[in-house]
Design a protein around this motif. Sequence first.
Motif, short mmCIF file in Angstrom:
data_model
loop_
_atom_site.label_atom_id
_atom_site.label_comp_id
_atom_site.label_asym_id
_atom_site.label_seq_id
_atom_site.Cartn_x
_atom_site.Cartn_y
_atom_site.Cartn_z
N THR A 85 0.82 -1.21 0.00
CA THR A 85 0.00 0.00 0.00
C THR A 85 0.85 1.26 0.00
OG1 THR A 85 -1.74 -1.19 1.21
CG2 THR A 85 -1.83 1.22 1.22
N SER A 86 1.89 1.30 0.82
CA SER A 86 2.68 2.52 0.99
C SER A 86 3.61 2.80 -0.18
CB SER A 86 3.51 2.43 2.28
OG SER A 86 4.39 1.32 2.22
N LEU A 87 4.00 1.79 -0.94
CA LEU A 87 4.90 2.03 -2.07
C LEU A 87 4.26 2.89 -3.15
CD1 LEU A 87 6.76 -1.39 -2.47
CD2 LEU A 87 7.75 0.84 -1.89
N GLY A 88 2.93 2.90 -3.20
CA GLY A 88 2.27 3.79 -4.15
C GLY A 88 2.54 5.25 -3.83
N SER A 89 2.58 5.59 -2.53
CA SER A 89 2.87 6.97 -2.13
C SER A 89 4.31 7.35 -2.45
CB SER A 89 2.60 7.14 -0.63
OG SER A 89 1.24 6.88 -0.34
N LEU A 90 5.21 6.41 -2.30
CA LEU A 90 6.60 6.67 -2.67
C LEU A 90 6.73 6.95 -4.16
CD1 LEU A 90 9.61 6.76 -1.91
CD2 LEU A 90 9.69 4.29 -2.28
N GLY A 91 6.00 6.19 -4.96
CA GLY A 91 6.00 6.43 -6.40
C GLY A 91 5.40 7.78 -6.76
N ASN A 92 4.42 8.24 -5.96
CA ASN A 92 3.84 9.57 -6.21
C ASN A 92 4.89 10.66 -6.15
OD1 ASN A 92 1.15 9.01 -6.70
ND2 ASN A 92 0.62 8.95 -4.54
N ILE A 93 5.79 10.56 -5.18
CA ILE A 93 6.84 11.56 -5.04
C ILE A 93 7.76 11.55 -6.26
CG2 ILE A 93 8.81 12.29 -3.63
CD1 ILE A 93 7.38 11.02 -1.23
N ILE A 94 8.14 10.35 -6.68
CA ILE A 94 9.04 10.24 -7.84
C ILE A 94 8.36 10.78 -9.10
CG2 ILE A 94 10.30 8.62 -9.30
CD1 ILE A 94 10.52 6.78 -6.85
N GLY A 95 7.08 10.44 -9.29
CA GLY A 95 6.35 10.92 -10.46
C GLY A 95 6.20 12.43 -10.48
N SER A 96 5.97 13.03 -9.31
CA SER A 96 5.85 14.49 -9.25
C SER A 96 7.16 15.17 -9.61
CB SER A 96 5.41 14.91 -7.84
OG SER A 96 4.14 14.35 -7.52
N PHE A 101 10.83 18.00 -14.93
CA PHE A 101 11.79 17.94 -16.03
C PHE A 101 11.12 17.71 -17.39
CE2 PHE A 101 14.00 16.54 -12.20
CZ PHE A 101 15.10 17.39 -12.20
N LEU A 102 9.87 17.27 -17.38
CA LEU A 102 9.20 16.93 -18.64
C LEU A 102 8.26 18.01 -19.14
CD1 LEU A 102 8.28 13.19 -17.90
CD2 LEU A 102 10.09 14.02 -19.42
N ILE A 103 7.63 18.75 -18.23
CA ILE A 103 6.49 19.58 -18.58
C ILE A 103 6.84 20.67 -19.60
CG2 ILE A 103 6.73 21.33 -16.76
CD1 ILE A 103 3.45 19.54 -17.66
N CYS A 149 0.74 12.27 -13.33
CA CYS A 149 -0.48 12.60 -14.05
C CYS A 149 -1.26 13.71 -13.37
CB CYS A 149 -1.35 11.34 -14.18
SG CYS A 149 -2.93 11.62 -14.99
N LEU A 150 -1.38 13.66 -12.06
CA LEU A 150 -2.15 14.68 -11.34
C LEU A 150 -1.54 16.07 -11.51
CD1 LEU A 150 -3.06 12.88 -7.99
CD2 LEU A 150 -4.63 13.60 -9.78
N ASN A 151 -0.23 16.17 -11.40
CA ASN A 151 0.43 17.47 -11.53
C ASN A 151 0.34 18.02 -12.95
OD1 ASN A 151 2.02 18.19 -8.87
ND2 ASN A 151 2.23 15.99 -9.15
N ALA A 152 0.58 17.16 -13.94
CA ALA A 152 0.55 17.61 -15.33
C ALA A 152 -0.87 17.97 -15.76
CB ALA A 152 1.11 16.52 -16.24
#
Length: 296
Positions: A85-96, A101-103, A149-152
């Motif tokens: 469950t918690s690894l999804g939140s860790l991935g959120n930080i990396i994705g944000s 760098f992409l936007i 996705c949420l930030n972009a």
Amino acid sequence: MKFNPPWESFRSCWNQKADDLKKCESAEETDEEGSSLLQFIATISGCISVMGVGTMLGWSSPSIPFLMSKESKIPITIEEGAWITSLGSLGNIIGSLMVVFLIDRIGRKYTVLLHAPIQIISLIIIIFSNSFTSLCCGRAVAGIASGGCLNAMAMYVGEIAEKKIRGMLSTFIVIFSDSGIFFVALIGAYFSYNTMNLVLLSIPMLHLFTFMLMPESPYFYLIQGRDNAAEKSLMRLRGLKNPKTHSQCSDPTGDRHTSHVDKKRRRPEFFGLPHLIRRLRKTPLHTFLFPSTHFE
């Protein structure tokens, strides 16, 4: 040598400002009637991916109890369920962080689109998982897709929407995210674990095929110096055919009396004295305080 009293310059600046306001008011009356339909379609199409984010946020609710049961092919403990469950939140930080760098390099539209294949990959990993480690990998990848996705998408909606509907369209992000959480809970209650994951796989695929047809943000084109592409994108989003319509008194956000973008800087200044003075100069009072200051 003829001496001009100071009030003469004040009077000329006042008259010039009044003429500009009258010009904009007359332009508003003769503007071509546009349409906000494409803005709604683009927002809904993009928010399908946000619904996928919601399903990833709510995935643990129906999945962890099943994985801890005797029917699961991958029996896990309570501690392992907490890690999944918690690894999804860790991935959120990396994705944000990736979005930063992409936007401005590939654009708002393609940054949002990039996260649809990442969502698909995460679900494929989860579907074919046969160990606790592979489940953790799938959840981490899903978190990366969710955060990015949420930030972009928030930036995309804010830049394509007109001022009068920007607030309304921004609420779609929360609505679709909560709808995704509800949807995965509903599917998980009536379908098997594998069927649920297959159904969730259709959401990013639908987003991928529909959002590809949507226009890019005009602001991104302006940042890149592609004025013609920005104009075409803006006209398409506003439902206008005449490129000269709204050209004198509007900007890509739909705000009046901001006719052009700084071609040297291209990026809006949200902080600093020049931006503050530009905002203050919109009132007649400050025309007297800054009669000859030009920052545009």
